[in-house]
Design an enzyme around this catalytic site. Structure first.
Site, mmCIF file in Angstrom:
data_model
loop_
_atom_site.group_PDB
_atom_site.id
_atom_site.type_symbol
_atom_site.label_atom_id
_atom_site.label_comp_id
_atom_site.label_asym_id
_atom_site.label_seq_id
_atom_site.Cartn_x
_atom_site.Cartn_y
_atom_site.Cartn_z
ATOM 1 N N TYR A 52 -17.816 -19.186 34.265
ATOM 2 C CA TYR A 52 -17.682 -20.295 34.971
ATOM 3 C C TYR A 52 -19.010 -21.327 34.709
ATOM 4 C CZ TYR A 52 -14.248 -17.696 37.936
ATOM 5 O OH TYR A 52 -13.210 -16.928 38.329
ATOM 6 N N HIS A 106 -12.781 -9.539 33.263
ATOM 7 C CA HIS A 106 -12.204 -10.774 33.830
ATOM 8 C C HIS A 106 -10.996 -11.036 32.912
ATOM 9 C CE1 HIS A 106 -13.313 -15.303 34.597
ATOM 10 N NE2 HIS A 106 -12.339 -14.985 34.918
#
Ligand code: SF4
Ligand code: SF4
Length: 359
Positions: A52, A106
């Protein structure tokens, strides 16, 4: 606000947590204000990821003085042990902390990713070692492939799963969430409000009447997700302090939907976009090797299909997004990465056809 124990961990978390993809696009000043506000309100779970962009650094600005007030989670999208160890060290540095409460592999959504992370010298070895070293307390996994998440939950290695679940993405509620609950695996939910796009669609007009803007409200989308007793914590991603407060208020005083309300709400969502699988603005399709801002174009095109009265504005927006779709080399990498399996190239071509005209 009501709190839940996250699976069998010792983390007792508020029913909403702070998701931090949206703060990537915000200034540091604004992002830090949102994070402070979440903590001021008593929200005690913050989720980020190495992927991110600068979200970890922005959270770190707050963590340097308020680390003890929340459970902190990050993720690694790397698949080898060495890359994952390096990613974790970077996350700890960015977040200005020496441990994470939860560290997730992830987006384990495809077999090749599964094979890589569990191979010798794969990412899983690195997170186990980091746990033994006390750098992470619990290990979790995120993904968009529901059957694969079920297999991961069954393994007994993960304390928490993070899944996409909302009134338009119902698959997790059939088997995954009950399975996780039965195995004592905590359930975190991403995109409880469909990445915000549910509010920007149209409701087709009945019997020749004009279409109307969406009447779906954030309080209802959140209420829908929190009504599922198997959901421990839904991650909301406010872009403004006011949105953070709004989400807090909804979650703080929500009353669970009964089955009749739930079904009515699901039907109401389905009638918003009968034929078009939805881009959820998650950005996993990026980066594009040609630099095309894919997610922005996908959402623009989607809004165009739903909000035809926004044509002039959409054309202006299209011309601002560079490089142009013409730069696409047709490599297909974006479609491989898209968890919704959308036909991105076709949509981008259609967007160009319809929007690449003088305003
Ligand atoms: S197919 Fe086109 S848009 Fe998709 S990643 Fe490749 S170059 Fe970018
Ligand atoms: S196209 Fe797919 S990967 Fe890209 S933002 Fe939309 S849903 Fe996410």
């Amino acid at each position: 606000m009501e709190k839940r124990r996250l699976g069998q961990t010792d983390m007792v978390v508020t029913r909403i947590g702070l998701g931090t993809i949206p703060i990537i696009k915000e200034s540091k000043w604004r992002a830090v204000r949102i994070i402070h506000k979440a903590l001021d309100l008593g929200i005690n779970f913050i989720d980020t990821a190495r992927a991110y962009e600068d979200s970890e650094e922005k959270i770190g600005e707050v963590m340097k003085t308020r680390r003890s007030e929340c459970f902190l989670a990050s993720k690694s999208h790397f698949r080898t042990a060495s890359e994952t160890t390096e990613a974790l060290e970077t996350s700890l540095r960015n977040l200005q902390t020496d441990y994470l409460d939860l560290y997730m592999l992830h987006d384990i959504s495809a077999q090749d990713r599964w094979d890589l992370v569990f191979a010798p010298n794969g990412a899983f070895e690195a997170v186990k070692k980091a746990q033994q070293q006390g750098k992470i307390r619990y290990i979790g996994v995120s993904g968009h492939n529901v059957p694969m998440l079920m297999d991961l939950a069954r393994m007994g290695e993960f304390s928490v799963i993070l899944t996409c679940y909302n009134f338009m993405t119902l698959e997790p509620e059939y088997e995954l969430i009950p399975l996780a609950q039965s195995k004592g695996v905590g359930v975190l939910v991403m995109k409880p409000n469909v990445g915000g796009v549910a509010f920007r669609l149209i409701r087709p007009g009945k019997d020749g009447q004009e279409p109307q803007p969406s009447d779906i409200k954030p309080r209802d989308t959140l209420r829908f997700v929190l009504s599922n007793p198997g959901v421990d914590c839904a991650l909301v991603g406010p872009k403004r302090v006011g949105e953070m407060v709004e989400n807090y208020r909804f979650a703080n005083r929500f009353e669970p939907m009964d089955e009749t309300e739930r079904q009515k709400f699901i039907e109401s969502g389905q009638s918003l976009f009968p034929k078009m699988p939805l881009c959820q603005d998650c950005g996993y399709c990026e980066p594009c090797p040609a630099g095309i801002p894919i997610a922005k174009l996908m959402v623009l095109y989607q809004n165009l299909c739903r909000l035809f009265f926004e044509w002039p504005r959409s054309r202006k927006e299209y011309h601002k997004l560079q490089p142009d779709v013409a730069a696409c080399t047709d490599c297909g990498a974006c479609e491989e990465r898209c968890p919704q399996k959308l036909n991105i190239r076709e949509r981008l071509r259609n967007a160009k056809k319809r929007l690449d005209h003088p305003v």
